[in-house]
Enzyme design. Structure first.
Site, PDB file in Angstrom:
ATOM      1  N   ASN A  11       0.866  -1.180   0.000  1.00 18.48           N
ATOM      2  CA  ASN A  11       0.000   0.000   0.000  1.00 18.48           C
ATOM      3  C   ASN A  11       0.897   1.223   0.000  1.00 18.48           C
ATOM      4  O   ASN A  11       1.528   1.532   1.002  1.00 18.48           O
ATOM      5  CB  ASN A  11      -0.899  -0.041   1.251  1.00 18.48           C
ATOM      6  N   LYS A  13       0.085   4.282  -0.227  1.00 21.99           N
ATOM      7  CA  LYS A  13      -0.534   5.468   0.411  1.00 21.99           C
ATOM      8  C   LYS A  13      -0.340   6.694  -0.490  1.00 21.99           C
ATOM      9  O   LYS A  13      -0.351   6.563  -1.703  1.00 21.99           O
ATOM     10  CB  LYS A  13       0.023   5.647   1.821  1.00 21.99           C
ATOM     11  N   HIS A  97      -9.380   1.355   5.295  1.00 19.98           N
ATOM     12  CA  HIS A  97      -8.059   1.478   5.930  1.00 19.98           C
ATOM     13  C   HIS A  97      -8.179   2.386   7.156  1.00 19.98           C
ATOM     14  O   HIS A  97      -8.953   3.345   7.146  1.00 19.98           O
ATOM     15  CB  HIS A  97      -7.049   2.045   4.931  1.00 19.98           C
ATOM     16  N   GLU A  99      -6.472   4.716   8.197  1.00 18.20           N
ATOM     17  CA  GLU A  99      -6.269   6.147   7.917  1.00 18.20           C
ATOM     18  C   GLU A  99      -7.532   6.753   7.317  1.00 18.20           C
ATOM     19  O   GLU A  99      -7.856   7.909   7.570  1.00 18.20           O
ATOM     20  CB  GLU A  99      -5.057   6.325   6.988  1.00 18.20           C
ATOM     21  N   GLU A 169      -4.892  -4.877  10.660  1.00 11.66           N
ATOM     22  CA  GLU A 169      -3.814  -3.908  10.873  1.00 11.66           C
ATOM     23  C   GLU A 169      -4.046  -3.198  12.207  1.00 11.66           C
ATOM     24  O   GLU A 169      -4.831  -2.247  12.275  1.00 11.66           O
ATOM     25  CB  GLU A 169      -3.808  -2.863   9.757  1.00 11.66           C
ATOM     26  N   GLY A 175       3.105   2.261  10.763  1.00 12.70           N
ATOM     27  CA  GLY A 175       4.050   3.359  10.604  1.00 12.70           C
ATOM     28  C   GLY A 175       4.819   3.695  11.872  1.00 12.70           C
ATOM     29  O   GLY A 175       5.485   4.724  11.941  1.00 12.70           O
ATOM     30  N   SER A 215       3.987  -2.167  10.127  1.00  7.68           N
ATOM     31  CA  SER A 215       5.450  -2.236  10.243  1.00  7.68           C
ATOM     32  C   SER A 215       6.017  -3.587   9.802  1.00  7.68           C
ATOM     33  O   SER A 215       6.976  -4.090  10.400  1.00  7.68           O
ATOM     34  CB  SER A 215       5.895  -1.893  11.665  1.00  7.68           C
TER      35      SER A 215
HETATM   36  P1  13P Z   1       3.396   0.388   7.588  1.00  8.51           P
HETATM   37  O1  13P Z   1       3.863  -0.898   6.964  1.00  8.51           O
HETATM   38  O2  13P Z   1       4.115   1.593   7.078  1.00  8.51           O
HETATM   39  O3  13P Z   1       3.347   0.291   9.075  1.00  8.51           O
HETATM   40  O4  13P Z   1       1.870   0.595   7.104  1.00  8.51           O
HETATM   41  C1  13P Z   1       0.976  -0.443   7.219  1.00  8.51           C
HETATM   42  C2  13P Z   1      -0.266  -0.085   6.489  1.00  8.51           C
HETATM   43  O5  13P Z   1      -1.006   0.785   6.890  1.00  8.51           O
HETATM   44  C3  13P Z   1      -0.557  -0.814   5.231  1.00  8.51           C
HETATM   45  O6  13P Z   1      -1.854  -0.562   4.807  1.00  8.51           O
END
Ligand code: 13P
Length: 255
Positions: A11, A13, A97, A99, A169, A175, A215
């Site tokens: 992803n 983003k 997601h 976010e 997740e 992150g 992560s």
């Molecule tokens: P990270 O791998 O940067 O922690 O992000 C995970 C994520 O949100 C994938 O959708």
């Protein structure tokens, strides 16, 4: 025992220009031939989707949109509809997601409505769920992810089980560099598997793939993938670099 083909999706983003996206997509396409035992996908930003789909069209690389609007068209400035995403040539759409939930107010009902429409359009939803740190600390993890999963799947027939991917997740691991331990991941994945068996029936529920996200890196992927109910990964930061994402795709199959 049901064999579930692992699925690992990057992803990206809100990152990458078109040129950067094409460079990354090309590098991944070139290693896919040696990775036939897993499904591999990328989710570039909307601005690059069209070019990336064209670049990888002769390969098995999955291209997923990161988001969609539930309506087919109309006065929704800035949004992208499911028919538009199908028209681009995407096969998967990420839904809910954390976010999107945190910054754009997405909820389980919306995810459910979108999942139905994504499936009706012949594409596959990747349904993202996960608890926040405060919820984990209050021992509400199962309650939260159980509610998110049931809400997202409401009214879906068991026949679509193989088309659905669930991404667990934990928000506190996204992150932050803090991955869930393999035991923490398996504990929640095992719970989700039980819920899937209940909601969709034993046969169908066993076919749904559950990805772990948060992560994920080349250093921790093998232990995660060795867990019985971890069927793949949704990778953020580490998927923006070809070398580290390829390192993840080449996780130790014997671990
Ligand atoms: P990270 O791998 O940067 O922690 O992000 C995970 C994520 O949100 C994938 O959708």
């Amino acid at each position: 025992m049901t064999q579930r083909k692992p699925i690992i999706i990057g992803n990206w983003k809100m990152n990458c220009t078109i040129a950067e996206s094409l460079d990354l997509a090309s590098k991944l396409r070139d290693v896919l031939g040696g990775l036939r035992d897993i499904e591999v996908g990328i989710s570039p930003p909307f601005t690059a989707l069209s070019e990336v789909v064209k670049r990888v069209q002769d390969s098995d690389l999955i291209v997923a949109a990161q988001h969609c609007h539930v309506e087919d068209g109309g006065a929704f400035t800035g949004e992208t509809s499911i028919p538009m995403i199908a028209d681009l040539g995407c096969s998967h759409v990420l839904l809910g997601h954390s976010e999107r939930r945190q910054y754009f107010g997405e909820d389980d009902r919306g995810v459910n409505a979108k999942a139905k429409k994504v499936l009706a359009a012949g594409m596959r939803p990747v349904i993202c769920i996960g608890e926040r740190l405060s919820e984990r600390e209050a021992n509400q993890t199962f309650e939260v992810v159980g509610r998110q999963l049931a809400g997202a799947l409401e009214g879906l027939p068991a026949s679509v089980a193989e088309q659905i991917v669930v991404a667990y997740e934990p928000v506190w691991a996204i992150g932050t560099g803090k991955t869930a331990s393999t035991a923490q991941a398996q504990e929640v994945h095992g719970f989700l598997r039980g819920q899937l068996l209940e909601i969709l029936g034993a046969e169908a529920g066993a076919t749904v793939r559950i990805q772990y996200g948060g992560s994920v890196k080349p250093e921790n992927i093998s232990g995660l993938m060795a867990q019985p109910d971890v069927d793949g990964a949704l990778v953020g930061g580490a998927s923006l670099n070809a070398e580290s994402f390829i390192g993840i795709l080449k996780y130790d199959r014997q671990a």
